[in-house]
Structures are given as structure tokens and as C-alpha cells.
Design an enzyme around this catalytic site. Sequence first.
Site, PDB file in Angstrom:
ATOM      1  N   GLY A 103       0.803  -1.220   0.000  1.00 17.86           N
ATOM      2  CA  GLY A 103       0.000   0.000   0.000  1.00 17.86           C
ATOM      3  C   GLY A 103       0.838   1.273   0.000  1.00 17.86           C
ATOM      4  N   ASP A 129      -7.759  -0.045   0.279  1.00 16.71           N
ATOM      5  CA  ASP A 129      -8.163   1.354   0.456  1.00 16.71           C
ATOM      6  C   ASP A 129      -8.190   2.158  -0.840  1.00 16.71           C
ATOM      7  OD1 ASP A 129      -8.406   0.974   3.150  1.00 16.71           O
ATOM      8  OD2 ASP A 129      -6.445   1.786   3.659  1.00 16.71           O
ATOM      9  N   ARG A 253     -10.662  -7.567   4.146  1.00 14.95           N
ATOM     10  CA  ARG A 253      -9.308  -7.786   3.633  1.00 14.95           C
ATOM     11  C   ARG A 253      -9.129  -9.170   3.016  1.00 14.95           C
ATOM     12  NH1 ARG A 253      -5.674  -4.408   7.222  1.00 14.95           N
ATOM     13  NH2 ARG A 253      -4.505  -6.270   7.734  1.00 14.95           N
TER      14      ARG A 253
HETATM   15  O1  F6P Z   1      -4.489  -0.286   4.777  1.00 18.15           O
HETATM   16  C1  F6P Z   1      -5.535  -1.185   4.757  1.00 18.15           C
HETATM   17  C2  F6P Z   1      -6.291  -1.196   6.056  1.00 18.15           C
HETATM   18  O2  F6P Z   1      -7.162  -2.291   5.978  1.00 18.15           O
HETATM   19  C3  F6P Z   1      -7.032   0.070   6.443  1.00 18.15           C
HETATM   20  O3  F6P Z   1      -8.241   0.281   5.765  1.00 18.15           O
HETATM   21  C4  F6P Z   1      -7.216  -0.134   7.917  1.00 18.15           C
HETATM   22  O4  F6P Z   1      -7.432   1.084   8.557  1.00 18.15           O
HETATM   23  C5  F6P Z   1      -5.917  -0.750   8.300  1.00 18.15           C
HETATM   24  O5  F6P Z   1      -5.440  -1.427   7.159  1.00 18.15           O
HETATM   25  C6  F6P Z   1      -5.950  -1.706   9.462  1.00 18.15           C
HETATM   26  O6  F6P Z   1      -4.621  -2.026   9.785  1.00 18.15           O
HETATM   27  P1  F6P Z   1      -4.119  -3.234  10.679  1.00 18.15           P
HETATM   28  O7  F6P Z   1      -4.056  -4.434   9.790  1.00 18.15           O
HETATM   29  O8  F6P Z   1      -2.738  -2.844  11.071  1.00 18.15           O
HETATM   30  O9  F6P Z   1      -5.070  -3.400  11.790  1.00 18.15           O
END
Ligand code: F6P
Length: 322
Positions: A103, A129, A253
Site C-alpha cells: 500500500g 483502500d 481484507r
Molecule cells: O491499509 C488497509 C487497512 O485495511 C485500512 O483500511 C485499515 O485502517 C488498516 O489497514 C488496518 O490495519 P491493521 O491491519 O494494522 O489493523
Amino acid sequence: MKKKIAVITTGGDAPGMNAALRAVIRTAVSCGMEITGVRKGWWGFLEDDYIPLDSKSVSGIISTGGTFLKTRRCPLSKTADGLKTISENLKKIAPDGLIVIGGDGSMRAADAIAKKSGVPVIGIPASIDNDIAGTDETIGFDTAVNTVLSAVDKIRDTATSHERVFIAEVMGRDSGFLALSAGLESGYEIILIPEIKTDKKEVLKKIKAFTSEKSSLIIVMAEGAGSSDELAGYLGKMTNLKVRVSKLGYIQRGGSPSVDSRVLAAVLGYEAVMLLKNNKKNLMCAWVKDSFTTVPLAYPASHKKKLNLKWLRIAEVLAGQK
Ligand code: F6P
């Protein structure tokens, strides 16, 4: 001389990362390159966690979510010491190039490492995102929007039956691409995104206007647009409506990549290797107006990708907002 390159997936995983790895690895093999996988994102360089890759390493993964190389957040990739170790180890294992799939933050780190190490680096944008400047779409975004649509369509069934207001919280800490796209495509009545400060009184006004005609409605709210629980509490207190919150969370995700995510993975993965083969360096692969192109690797760090706010107005009109 055989070119020695490496590939890495970093940051939050996105559906289609495996398909992109398959494209990168199979193309590298067909070009006669030696390719190494760096495991667990940048941590792999800090812990010397590498695996040699060949065509067989990527059999049967095109339809799977996640990344078989694993990924991690790595704050150390932002420190001078971390950058030094990563760069030194990169020069040892892959002096001819590194392909970074990840990303916004991953592209920044990739650019810093390219500058520090002198090794050619190519970025492939992958994030649910869709917030990476320079490309119209990132690998995984289309899949995540479809996941949101199917989840919130189910929420709509129960919202209608119970005549409730639902706040569906979707991912997007800093950007509202996911919320806006899903909102436009599925007709949610109110869309709240980080790019526009959430005004509780304004939301209340809109809800009141809707509830004279509708007995249930959906608010889609990006996580970066404020606290969904707080908003639900406020709306519940100010009306006699039953307001429920449903946080979609990490299901966004995962999952098998959609057609769009797979096409992007295939084309950008192939082209990334071709760039290294042709001695190009420090570029990010991009998808603009339905075609492959490149931008400097430093571009995403110095530009903010803008949402098309016209879409917000279109979504509001189509959902029946005055
Ligand atoms: O960057 C992708 C994302 O899914 C964001 O939309 C979200 O805020 C973040 O990652 C969550 O991050 P982590 O996996 O560190 O909890």
C-alpha cells in the site's frame, strides 16, 4: 549473467496479492531471472528470512486471498537503522532489483530503500483502500468493495424487517474510496468519509428528512470518519429510532480476488518484471484509464489521491436525499 531479484509483500494484505506474486514469479522465471521471496514484509530483511522461488512455488494460489509470503507492519522500515540493514541485505540477496507489492506506506518505504541501497526498485500498488496516488485502482480494492456490497445488502434485509437505522462501518482510516464506491453502487442513504468532517447535526437532519418517507436506512461510514458508536448513541438519543452499528472489520481484507483484482495483479506483476528486465528503476506500476503505465516511485509520497466528490452527490440524489 542471470539477474538476481527479490519480491516482497508489505503492509495490510489485499486480495490479489497472491495473484500478483504468481505473475511476478512466473514472469521472472520465463525471463531467466533468479528470484527470492522475502518473508513477513520488511521484517524478512531484518531477520534474514528468505525463500528461493520457482514456477511451482505459486501453483494453485491465483484464487486465494492473503499473501503466501506473509506480511507485517514494520515501524523499523521508517528508522535510519532499519533502512540501513534492509538496504545492506537487499544488496546481498538481490542486487538487480526488488519488487514491492503493498500500500501507500509500502511505496514510501520502497522509495526510501531504493534511494539508500541504489538497487532498482519497482512498486506494485495493492491495498483495499485504493488510496495510492498515481494509479486509478489498486489490487484488492474491487474485491473489497464487492465484499462490502454483499455484507451490507444482508444488513439491509434485517434493517428493513425491523425498521431500524444501521451504521455499517467500513475500513478506510484516511480515505473514503471504499465507503463512497460501495455507497454509490448499493444506494446507502448516507455516506460518511474521512475527507469530509462528520457533522452529527447534519446527519440527524438528513435522517429526519428520510424517515418521513422511509422506515429504515443505511449509513455507510468509513472508520476514519469518526466513531460509529458515538454517532449511533447521539442519533438514538435525538430520535426515537433504533440505531444499530455493524462493523465489517477484517472480512474486507480477505477472500478470493475478483476479476478486476486478478487482471490488475496479472498485468502489473508481469510489467514490473519487464521493467527490471529492461533496466528501468524506481517506478511504481500504475493503472490509468484502463491501461498500464508507470509513475516515479516517489510520486505517491508527495501526492494525495483525491476522491471524486461528484460521486457523493450522485449517490445522495439516487438514494433520495433532497
Ligand atoms: O491499509 C488497509 C487497512 O485495511 C485500512 O483500511 C485499515 O485502517 C488498516 O489497514 C488496518 O490495519 P491493521 O491491519 O494494522 O489493523
